[in-house]
Write a protein that holds these residues in place. Structure first.
Motif, mmCIF file in Angstrom:
data_model
loop_
_atom_site.group_PDB
_atom_site.id
_atom_site.type_symbol
_atom_site.label_atom_id
_atom_site.label_comp_id
_atom_site.label_asym_id
_atom_site.label_seq_id
_atom_site.Cartn_x
_atom_site.Cartn_y
_atom_site.Cartn_z
ATOM 1 N N ALA A 290 0.966 -1.240 0.050
ATOM 2 C CA ALA A 290 -0.073 -0.059 0.097
ATOM 3 C C ALA A 290 0.841 1.129 0.175
ATOM 4 O O ALA A 290 0.771 2.440 -0.709
ATOM 5 C CB ALA A 290 -0.819 0.019 1.224
ATOM 6 N N TYR A 291 1.890 1.179 0.744
ATOM 7 C CA TYR A 291 2.706 2.379 0.848
ATOM 8 C C TYR A 291 3.537 2.532 -0.262
ATOM 9 O O TYR A 291 3.685 3.608 -0.988
ATOM 10 C CB TYR A 291 3.588 2.249 1.905
ATOM 11 C CG TYR A 291 4.701 3.528 2.193
ATOM 12 C CD1 TYR A 291 4.244 4.718 2.246
ATOM 13 C CD2 TYR A 291 6.346 3.116 2.296
ATOM 14 C CE1 TYR A 291 5.123 5.632 2.400
ATOM 15 C CE2 TYR A 291 6.910 4.254 2.351
ATOM 16 C CZ TYR A 291 6.313 5.536 2.605
ATOM 17 O OH TYR A 291 7.324 6.591 2.517
ATOM 18 N N GLY A 292 3.906 1.697 -0.918
ATOM 19 C CA GLY A 292 4.879 1.482 -2.132
ATOM 20 C C GLY A 292 3.936 1.890 -3.297
ATOM 21 O O GLY A 292 4.602 2.784 -4.001
ATOM 22 N N GLU A 293 2.867 1.604 -3.423
ATOM 23 C CA GLU A 293 1.739 2.176 -4.318
ATOM 24 C C GLU A 293 1.541 3.587 -4.249
ATOM 25 O O GLU A 293 1.458 4.083 -5.510
ATOM 26 C CB GLU A 293 0.608 1.290 -4.521
ATOM 27 C CG GLU A 293 1.094 -0.042 -5.099
ATOM 28 C CD GLU A 293 -0.332 -1.176 -5.317
ATOM 29 O OE1 GLU A 293 -1.472 -0.683 -4.646
ATOM 30 O OE2 GLU A 293 0.002 -2.327 -6.011
ATOM 31 N N ALA A 294 1.524 3.975 -3.118
ATOM 32 C CA ALA A 294 1.147 5.276 -2.690
ATOM 33 C C ALA A 294 2.345 6.356 -3.340
ATOM 34 O O ALA A 294 2.018 7.401 -3.948
ATOM 35 C CB ALA A 294 0.670 5.734 -1.307
ATOM 36 N N ASN B 252 7.896 -2.575 -8.644
ATOM 37 C CA ASN B 252 9.071 -3.773 -8.826
ATOM 38 C C ASN B 252 9.607 -3.835 -10.042
ATOM 39 O O ASN B 252 9.691 -5.136 -10.762
ATOM 40 C CB ASN B 252 8.121 -5.316 -8.372
ATOM 41 C CG ASN B 252 7.760 -5.150 -6.793
ATOM 42 O OD1 ASN B 252 8.495 -4.697 -5.955
ATOM 43 N ND2 ASN B 252 6.399 -5.520 -6.640
ATOM 44 N N VAL B 253 10.126 -2.811 -10.442
ATOM 45 C CA VAL B 253 10.984 -2.899 -11.685
ATOM 46 C C VAL B 253 12.204 -1.967 -11.337
ATOM 47 O O VAL B 253 12.115 -0.937 -10.825
ATOM 48 C CB VAL B 253 10.490 -2.457 -12.953
ATOM 49 C CG1 VAL B 253 9.107 -3.371 -13.272
ATOM 50 C CG2 VAL B 253 9.786 -0.839 -12.499
ATOM 51 N N PRO B 254 13.294 -2.368 -12.043
ATOM 52 C CA PRO B 254 13.528 -3.354 -12.964
ATOM 53 C C PRO B 254 13.856 -4.678 -12.072
ATOM 54 O O PRO B 254 14.420 -5.680 -12.888
ATOM 55 C CB PRO B 254 15.005 -3.048 -13.533
ATOM 56 C CG PRO B 254 15.694 -2.380 -12.574
ATOM 57 C CD PRO B 254 14.560 -1.346 -11.897
ATOM 58 N N TYR B 255 13.806 -4.701 -10.951
ATOM 59 C CA TYR B 255 14.014 -5.931 -10.071
ATOM 60 C C TYR B 255 12.833 -6.030 -9.169
ATOM 61 O O TYR B 255 11.866 -5.121 -9.155
ATOM 62 C CB TYR B 255 14.966 -5.666 -9.164
ATOM 63 C CG TYR B 255 16.500 -5.126 -9.745
ATOM 64 C CD1 TYR B 255 17.064 -6.243 -10.473
ATOM 65 C CD2 TYR B 255 16.741 -3.966 -9.583
ATOM 66 C CE1 TYR B 255 18.499 -5.682 -10.924
ATOM 67 C CE2 TYR B 255 18.044 -3.384 -10.146
ATOM 68 C CZ TYR B 255 18.824 -4.262 -10.808
ATOM 69 O OH TYR B 255 19.965 -3.945 -11.342
ATOM 70 N N ASP C 182 6.712 -0.255 7.324
ATOM 71 C CA ASP C 182 6.552 -0.130 5.879
ATOM 72 C C ASP C 182 8.046 -0.099 5.159
ATOM 73 O O ASP C 182 8.888 1.014 5.758
ATOM 74 C CB ASP C 182 5.715 1.005 5.580
ATOM 75 C CG ASP C 182 4.203 0.751 5.793
ATOM 76 O OD1 ASP C 182 3.978 -0.338 5.701
ATOM 77 O OD2 ASP C 182 3.533 1.704 5.779
ATOM 78 N N ALA C 183 8.323 -0.651 4.320
ATOM 79 C CA ALA C 183 9.651 -0.429 3.858
ATOM 80 C C ALA C 183 9.707 -0.731 2.244
ATOM 81 O O ALA C 183 9.334 -1.690 1.906
ATOM 82 C CB ALA C 183 10.739 -1.518 4.540
ATOM 83 N N ILE C 184 10.346 0.122 1.569
ATOM 84 C CA ILE C 184 10.209 0.312 0.217
ATOM 85 C C ILE C 184 11.713 0.541 -0.465
ATOM 86 O O ILE C 184 12.693 1.141 0.384
ATOM 87 C CB ILE C 184 9.397 1.295 -0.475
ATOM 88 C CG1 ILE C 184 9.570 2.721 -0.214
ATOM 89 C CG2 ILE C 184 7.990 0.928 -0.125
ATOM 90 C CD1 ILE C 184 8.911 3.583 -0.971
ATOM 91 N N MET C 185 12.132 0.127 -1.676
ATOM 92 C CA MET C 185 13.454 0.471 -2.531
ATOM 93 C C MET C 185 12.822 1.571 -3.513
ATOM 94 O O MET C 185 11.732 1.209 -4.106
ATOM 95 C CB MET C 185 13.926 -0.846 -2.760
ATOM 96 C CG MET C 185 14.628 -1.537 -1.659
ATOM 97 S SD MET C 185 15.316 -3.145 -2.210
ATOM 98 C CE MET C 185 16.516 -2.548 -3.659
#
Length: 244
Positions: free
Chosen positions: A169-173, A188-191, A211-214
């Motif tokens: 949810a956080y990543g898409e926001a 989730n690109v390019p990995y 919540d953790a994103i790259m």
């Protein structure tokens, strides 16, 4: 290893809920390793670090008032974003380039790199997250990375991506806030994140319920000050406005 620290900490005590990580910030290899047998040109390439990621992270830290943890050594010595049991923790070949100084290293050298590079970095991050948790502070982890425009001869058209596992949810926001005309962005690109091949997001984030994103940015877009400033501004606005 005394020439540089295993971790650069910036903005500790800042008011932001965001904790920035930049595991591949540096291409520094101490003299004792003789460049791991690589040329100076190779050490400037993407195989040794995430080009542009450190400066984007530093600017984001300043803009957001967020703490940032940046790795002090090249990923070729030991990768801060790989589990220690991963074959890619200490690589012997990166893309199409052999890494002579990593071939047939003994257990003592491997342990030395773990104890002087990997463990100090992650212990510092863990201590900070523990302190935030003890104070009841809201926390979100954002790990900043960059990727080469051409990999194994294949051009990558994506300008950037937001990677996540449990923090969908956080990543898409954040991804939604980053979108603008002309930018090719994706989830989730390019990995893709993987517990087998990633460390920061699953260990510091998902396993703690944070919540953790790259963030991945194509390196040619942040290879000069203008591009770095542009992407730091984009990310700052997106991270400040993302709500779930």
């Amino acid at each position: 290893m005394t020439e540089v620290g295993a971790v650069e900490v910036r903005g500790e005590g800042g008011a932001s809920e965001i904790v920035l990580l930049c595991e591949h910030a540096s291409n520094h290899i101490p003299e004792r390793y003789n460049g791991l047998g690589l040329s100076d040109a190779d050490i400037q390439r993407h195989i040794a670090w995430d080009i542009g990621a450190a400066e984007v992270t530093r600017r984001l830290s300043d803009a957001l008032g967020a703490v940032a943890f940046l790795g002090g050594y090249s990923r070729l010595l030991i990768d801060l974003n790989r589990p220690l049991e991963s074959p890619n923790s200490i690589v012997t070949r990166s893309e199409a380039t052999d890494i002579p100084g990593n071939i047939n290293i003994d257990e003592a050298e491997r342990t030395y790199r773990i104890e002087t590079i990997f463990t100090p970095f992650h212990d510092r991050v863990t201590a900070h997250l523990n302190a935030r948790q003890a104070k009841g502070l809201p926390t979100r982890i954002v790990s900043i990375h960059s990727f080469t425009p051409v990999y194994h001869g294949e051009a990558r058209q994506w300008h950037g991506g937001v990677l996540f596992d449990k923090a969908r949810a956080y990543g898409e926001a954040v991804l939604d806030r980053l979108r603008e005309p002309g930018l090719m962005l994706g989830a989730n690109v390019p990995y893709q994140t993987s517990r087998d091949e990633d460390y920061g997001v699953p260990i510091h984030g998902d396993d703690r319920g944070i919540d953790a994103i790259m963030i991945e940015i194509r390196q040619d877009l942040i290879s000069d000050p203008t591009g770095i400033d542009l992407w730091a501004q984009r990310l700052s606005k997106a991270l400040q406005r993302a709500r779930i």
